[in-house]
Design a protein around this motif. Structure first.
Motif, PDB file in Angstrom:
ATOM      1  N   ASP A  56       5.682   1.454  -9.188  1.00  0.00           N
ATOM      2  CA  ASP A  56       5.977   2.258  -7.996  1.00  0.00           C
ATOM      3  C   ASP A  56       5.076   1.851  -6.837  1.00  0.00           C
ATOM      4  OD1 ASP A  56       3.488   3.422  -8.455  1.00  0.00           O
ATOM      5  OD2 ASP A  56       4.312   5.255  -9.313  1.00  0.00           O
ATOM      6  N   LEU A  57       5.176   2.618  -5.710  1.00  0.00           N
ATOM      7  CA  LEU A  57       4.440   2.279  -4.493  1.00  0.00           C
ATOM      8  C   LEU A  57       2.929   2.317  -4.683  1.00  0.00           C
ATOM      9  CD1 LEU A  57       6.087   3.764  -1.267  1.00  0.00           C
ATOM     10  CD2 LEU A  57       5.569   1.390  -1.774  1.00  0.00           C
ATOM     11  N   ASN A  58       2.435   3.210  -5.548  1.00  0.00           N
ATOM     12  CA  ASN A  58       0.992   3.232  -5.780  1.00  0.00           C
ATOM     13  C   ASN A  58       0.507   1.907  -6.358  1.00  0.00           C
ATOM     14  OD1 ASN A  58       0.553   5.804  -4.832  1.00  0.00           O
ATOM     15  ND2 ASN A  58       0.780   6.775  -6.825  1.00  0.00           N
ATOM     16  N   ASP A  59       1.287   1.377  -7.298  1.00  0.00           N
ATOM     17  CA  ASP A  59       0.933   0.080  -7.889  1.00  0.00           C
ATOM     18  C   ASP A  59       0.992  -1.023  -6.829  1.00  0.00           C
ATOM     19  OD1 ASP A  59       1.004   1.580 -10.290  1.00  0.00           O
ATOM     20  OD2 ASP A  59       3.136   1.153 -10.503  1.00  0.00           O
ATOM     21  N   ALA A  60       2.070  -0.994  -6.037  1.00  0.00           N
ATOM     22  CA  ALA A  60       2.234  -2.004  -4.994  1.00  0.00           C
ATOM     23  C   ALA A  60       1.119  -1.913  -3.953  1.00  0.00           C
ATOM     24  CB  ALA A  60       3.601  -1.840  -4.330  1.00  0.00           C
ATOM     25  N   GLU A  61       0.658  -0.670  -3.672  1.00  0.00           N
ATOM     26  CA  GLU A  61      -0.408  -0.475  -2.687  1.00  0.00           C
ATOM     27  C   GLU A  61      -1.674  -1.211  -3.105  1.00  0.00           C
ATOM     28  OE1 GLU A  61      -1.944   0.953   0.877  1.00  0.00           O
ATOM     29  OE2 GLU A  61       0.104   1.148   0.139  1.00  0.00           O
ATOM     30  N   VAL A  62      -1.973  -1.174  -4.393  1.00  0.00           N
ATOM     31  CA  VAL A  62      -3.160  -1.864  -4.893  1.00  0.00           C
ATOM     32  C   VAL A  62      -3.023  -3.378  -4.705  1.00  0.00           C
ATOM     33  CG1 VAL A  62      -4.529  -2.338  -6.953  1.00  0.00           C
ATOM     34  CG2 VAL A  62      -3.672  -0.023  -6.524  1.00  0.00           C
ATOM     35  N   VAL A  63      -1.829  -3.904  -5.009  1.00  0.00           N
ATOM     36  CA  VAL A  63      -1.590  -5.338  -4.839  1.00  0.00           C
ATOM     37  C   VAL A  63      -1.759  -5.744  -3.381  1.00  0.00           C
ATOM     38  CG1 VAL A  63       0.139  -7.171  -5.007  1.00  0.00           C
ATOM     39  CG2 VAL A  63      -0.080  -5.482  -6.845  1.00  0.00           C
ATOM     40  N   CYS A  64      -1.135  -4.998  -2.469  1.00  0.00           N
ATOM     41  CA  CYS A  64      -1.200  -5.343  -1.040  1.00  0.00           C
ATOM     42  C   CYS A  64      -2.637  -5.309  -0.533  1.00  0.00           C
ATOM     43  CB  CYS A  64      -0.330  -4.388  -0.225  1.00  0.00           C
ATOM     44  SG  CYS A  64       1.442  -4.555  -0.540  1.00  0.00           S
ATOM     45  N   ARG A  65      -3.403  -4.320  -0.970  1.00  0.00           N
ATOM     46  CA  ARG A  65      -4.799  -4.243  -0.541  1.00  0.00           C
ATOM     47  C   ARG A  65      -5.594  -5.419  -1.104  1.00  0.00           C
ATOM     48  NH1 ARG A  65      -6.227  -0.024  -3.031  1.00  0.00           N
ATOM     49  NH2 ARG A  65      -5.508   1.461  -1.474  1.00  0.00           N
ATOM     50  N   GLU A  66      -5.292  -5.738  -2.354  1.00  0.00           N
ATOM     51  CA  GLU A  66      -6.042  -6.795  -3.038  1.00  0.00           C
ATOM     52  C   GLU A  66      -5.849  -8.150  -2.374  1.00  0.00           C
ATOM     53  OE1 GLU A  66      -6.701  -8.324  -7.670  1.00  0.00           O
ATOM     54  OE2 GLU A  66      -5.182  -6.818  -7.182  1.00  0.00           O
ATOM     55  N   ILE A  67      -4.665  -8.380  -1.820  1.00  0.00           N
ATOM     56  CA  ILE A  67      -4.405  -9.683  -1.193  1.00  0.00           C
ATOM     57  C   ILE A  67      -4.519  -9.615   0.320  1.00  0.00           C
ATOM     58  CG2 ILE A  67      -2.962 -10.466  -3.104  1.00  0.00           C
ATOM     59  CD1 ILE A  67      -0.513  -9.801  -1.475  1.00  0.00           C
TER      60      ILE A  67
END
Length: 989
Positions: A56-67
């Motif tokens: 979900d978006l919470n998981d995607a949020e971590v990816v976007c922040r990480e990169i």
């Protein structure tokens, strides 16, 4: 990457080196970019994908922040960027959203993913990040915060010099957050640190990225972080589609990481009002249906939306559930039914006592609502406002903050409109925020509201062809059956005094387009033409040569307690305000002019001393002196508008003879009731019971009992001053009459002042219903049994509860409650056919309009059958309880809606239903639950007339007790006789 692989493959890698490089993440796949693509992680010297199970978006949020790619816009499932190869490293990932790395989130373990049914990589996840932009800061959310852009490997802020809604609109679109609502100033979400990358940003609003807008160059500015720009986006809602704008379009909401539409099933202005408020777009003008702004794609998230109009978000309204568009019968063509809104945009009407089309004028500028100063404010200015918000024509421009003083900014002053502008801001004014006004000067408007106008060749503000606004277009009204009662409603609605004439045959020219209404039948007391009975919008066989018209009195009207169309307190319209006339030197000559002007025959009396009650506000005319031949009161000599020293205790009044001359037949019929032309006759008849006969075309005739009921009988009893209707006997109960059957199919609301005001099939048309009526028609003669010289009345009264009054010496009077007890009340209840006495409330419980006595009596009877009660209940709001089988019980709220509540409010004389709160809002009752699955059309006179599952038949708990909130006490009416005609006395609101 090659260097990393080399390091990881080296046997001599030290433990510290492994800890630095053991985890990598990248975005890959078809159509991928630096900030969007299939998620891949590096583990055990191999790149592998991530399964979309619970992604979900919470998981995607971590990816976007990480990169370093800003915020997550979408969390794409099902290999949207193509299927990967090799390992599926992670599955069942569950992040809170605040982790710094995807591997910090919970998951099922490395490589523990199996897919027995499909290709291993058919469920590879992806992300779409906002890229070089993000919202952050103290109190920020996914869709509100300080704007930061990524440039030259670091995040920096944006200066708010010239920052406006167009710029914010680009940001909100770029991060998938709907529409821009506000652009808070002065580092609203806290001051950033480091670089200020952009300044002097200028966007048109259509750019796809903030960096596409004009700006002064990266890092080129003289700003401080106290000027960091910010945005507040609408987040979960946006307007889209062909021809959409910031405040009009197809409604779309964001749910489960996907934008979807709203079905138009039950979609109305209340629902649209919530959307417009949520988007800071003023008030709802229209609620278009059937994909007015084009059909959407993908999900239909909401259907069966039902808002009261006061919710702060569309998702707070009742609906059928997320994604349950199958709830409607048109599932397969669902996007054909996408709902839309058209909002007023940067203008709204608000304030104490305001409505959709009346209130204090406020405009939206520089991210805040502000008022308009009434310096020079006039009908031309108001006309522009009313047109802009689709509220017909301007009726009044009340002065001195009539709807209450606003707060904050006063945006406009010295507004000067020609009246033809499409927006208030197009008119001349002194500039936004440039004024020396106080909020006690806030401008206001009252528009015709119901979208009705008078137009055509030779028309004026108060005379012309009648046109109504429906389904987004203007249309005419057919003149079939069109009469003065119908015209009276139009004139009142437009604040144009009384109806004088109803010219026929398209007197003001034939209209074009739709003919919206036909067979209009008004009692004359309705507040809007659309409240009158009619054949349905667009249902007619008329031509435009039959377009209805009215001529209203315009600047004069009769009003006050006990007034009628031809008797009352004289009021004139001047300077956009109604005011009274002083009775100093007021005489029959003056009254004669008034009576002629309003088409009410000749003047009979000029009652003194505010006979119809004292008015309020302006006293426009004094020392009026007419010869009696003038065509208008303002043509007479007077002391000047507003020039007098009088009080409202001297308000002038008239009693006119009426439109038709009263004829006296001095024969066996005596005076034919002078005005009523109705009598009760037959075997066993009395003054207040008998066969109903009416005088028409110089002949007495009977009334057929087809559809005859208590509402019809109530009108007869009131007309004869015989109290309330007890029974409406049928089949010639008082013997068969002879001669004509004048009326058949009579249908009264019960509030008419005369039986002939009710709907019927036409004079002498009794054959209209059943052919056998013609051969044995007097077998069906209608009768009435009235209570006689006793009645119940007062504020909140009903057929079986109210203040007790008796008729004596040609007038009604009250009964003093000294010693009044249940025995006395028992006699009254029996006399009125109202069962047993339940209570005898004291202290003038039903007082509203006081007659000649100081002490008034109230009684409550078992036939009342319904009350509102509970914690914090009032007379017109509370838990609904009904009386049955000698005990009170509640009503279950299964299927309980506004139609059901409307019946309750009407039954209790409490106006209209406003809300039906759920879950025992006024507290849970005790004892029996009498009714369940109540289904009313809304027109029933009693709740027990509605369909229901049977008394006591339910499986409910008291936590489901039904409640209502009504608008308040409804206007009460009863009949008094004046020389010249019947008149309706208004006793309260």
């Amino acid at each position: 990457v090659n260097m990393v692989r080399m390091l990881l493959s080296s046997v001599q890698v030290r433990r510290l080196s492994v800890s630095l490089f053991i985890y990598l993440i990248r975005l890959a796949g078809s159509g991928s970019s630096r900030c969007s693509g299939r998620v891949e992680v590096y583990h055990d010297n191999v790149w592998g994908t991530v399964s979309d199970y619970s992604w979900d978006l919470n998981d995607a949020e971590v990816v976007c922040r990480e990169i370093n790619c800003g915020s997550a816009l979408e969390a794409t499932p099902s290999s949207k960027f193509g299927a990967g190869t090799g390992q599926v490293w992670l599955s069942g990932v569950s992040c809170s959203g605040s982790e710094s790395s995807l591997t910090e989130c919970q998951h099922s373990g490395w490589g523990k993913y199996y897919n027995y049914y499909y290709s291993l990589h058919s469920d590879d996840v992806g992300v779409m990040c906002s890229g070089v932009i993000r919202l952050t800061g103290s109190g920020s959310t996914r869709c509100s915060g300080r704007v930061e852009v990524y440039h030259n490997n670091s995040w920096g802020t944006v200066c708010d010099d010239g920052w406006d809604l167009n710029d914010a609109q680009v940001v909100c679109r770029q991060i998938n957050c709907g529409t821009a609502l506000e652009v808070p100033q002065s580092a609203h979400f806290g001051a950033g640190t480091g670089q200020i990358w952009l300044g002097d940003v200028t966007c048109s609003g259509n750019e796809s990225s903030l960096t596409e807008c004009q700006h002064s160059g990266f890092g080129s500015n003289r700003c401080e972080h106290g000027q960091d720009a910010a945005v507040i986006c609408s987040d979960l809602i946006r307007l889209a589609g062909s021809g959409s704008s910031r405040c009009s379009g197809r409604v779309e909401i964001f749910h489960n990481n996907v934008w979807g539409t709203v079905s138009d099933y039950n979609w109305d202005l209340n629902d649209a009002e919530v959307v417009c408020r949520q988007l800071n777009c003023g008030t709802a003008l229209q609620a278009p249906r059937t994909a007015y702004f084009g059909a959407g794609t993908g999900q239909v998230w909401l259907s069966g939306v039902s808002c009261s109009g006061n919710e702060s978000s569309l998702t707070e309204c009742q609906h059928s559930g997320w994604g349950n568009s199958y709830y409607n019968y048109y599932y397969y063509y669902r996007h054909y039914y996408d709902a839309g809104v058209i909002c007023s945009g940067p203008i709204r009407l608000t304030g104490s006592g305001s409505s959709q089309c009346s209130g204090r004028v406020e405009v939206y500028h520089n991210n805040s609502w502000g008022t308009v100063c009434d310096d020079g404010w006039d009908l031309n200015d108001a006309e522009v406002v009313c047109r802009q918000i689709n509220c017909g024509s301007a009726l009044e421009v009340p002065q001195s903050a009539h709807f209450g003083a606003g707060t904050g900014q006063i945006w406009l002053d010295n507004v000067t409109c020609s009246g033809n502008e499409s927006s208030l801001t197009e008119c001349q004014h002194s500039g936004f925020g440039s004024n020396t006004c106080e909020h006690g000067q806030d401008a206001a408007v009252i528009c015709s509201a119901v979208s009705i106008i008078l137009t055509g060749s030779g028309s004026t503000r108060c005379s012309g062809r009648v046109e109504v606004y429906h389904n987004n277009s203007w249309g005419t009204v057919c003149d079939d059956g069109w009469d003065l009662n119908d015209a009276q409603v139009v004139c009142r609605q437009l604040n144009c005094g009384s109806a004088l004439e109803v010219p026929q045959s398209a007197h003001f020219g034939a209209g074009t387009g739709q003919i919206w209404l036909d067979n209009v039948t008004c009692s004359g007391n309705e507040s809007s033409l659309t409240e009158c009975q009619h054949s349905g919008f667009g249902s007619n066989r008329c031509e435009h040569g039959q377009d209805a018209a009215v001529i209203c009195s315009d600047l004069i009207r009769l009003a006050g307690s006990g007034s009628s169309r031809c008797s009352g307190r004289v009021e004139v319209h001047h300077d956009n305000v109604w005011g009274t006339v002083s009775d100093y030197s007021w005489d029959l000559n003056d009254a004669e002019v008034v009576c002629r002007q309003i088409n009410c025959g000749t003047a009979l009396e000029v009652p003194q001393s505010a006979h119809f009650g004292a008015g309020t506000g302006q006293i426009w005319l004094g020392d009026v002196s007419c010869s009696g031949n003038e065509s208008s009161l303002t043509e007479c000599q007077h002391s000047g508008f507003g020039s007098n020293r009088c009080g409202h205790g001297q308000d002038a009044a008239v009693i006119c003879s009426g439109v038709k001359t009263v004829r006296l037949y001095l024969n066996v019929f005596h005076v034919l009731s002078l005005l009523d032309l109705i009598r009760l006759a037959g075997s066993g008849s009395s003054r207040c019971s008998g066969r109903v006969e009416i005088f028409h075309n110089n002949v007495w005739g009977t009334v057929s009992d087809y559809n005859w009921d208590l509402n019809d009988a109530e009108v007869v009893c009131r007309q004869l001053n015989c109290g309330s209707a007890l029974q409406a006997p049928r089949t010639a109960y008082f013997g068969a009459g002879t001669g004509q059957v004048w009326l058949s199919g009579v249908s009264c609301s019960g509030n008419e002042s005369s039986l002939t005001e009710c709907q019927h099939s036409g004079w002498g048309n009794s054959y209209y219903y059943y052919y056998y009526y013609y051969y044995d028609r007097h077998y069906y003669d209608a009768g009435v049994i009235c209570s006689g010289p006793i009645r119940l009345t007062g504020s909140g009264s009903s057929q079986c509860s109210g203040r007790v009054e008796v008729y004596h010496s040609n007038s009604w009077g009250t009964v003093c409650d000294d010693g009044w007890d249940l025995n006395d009340a028992e006699v009254v209840c029996r006399q009125l056919n109202c069962g047993s006495a339940l209570e005898v409330p004291q202290s003038a419980h039903f007082v509203f309009f006081v007659w000649s006595t100081s002490y008034l009596l109230c009684v409550l009877f078992s036939a009342v059958s319904i009350i509102l009660t509970g914690s914090e209940s009032t007379r017109c709001s509370g838990r609904v309880e009904v009386y049955h089988s000698n005990s009170w019980g509640t009503v279950c709220d299964d299927g309980w809606g506004l139609n059901d509540a409307q019946v309750v409010c009407r039954q209790l004389n409490c106006g209209s239903a406003l809300e039906v709160p759920q879950s025992a809002h006024f507290g849970a009752g005790t004892g029996l639950i009498w009714l369940d699955h109540v289904t009313c059309s809304g027109s029933e006179s009693s709740l027990t007339e509605c369909q229901h599952s049977g008394f006591g038949s339910n499986t409910c708990e008291h936590g489901q007790d039904a409640v209502v909130i009504c608008s308040g006490v409804k206007t009460l009416k009863f009949i008094t006789i004046t020389a010249g005609e019947q008149s309706v006395m208004m006793t309260g609101t």
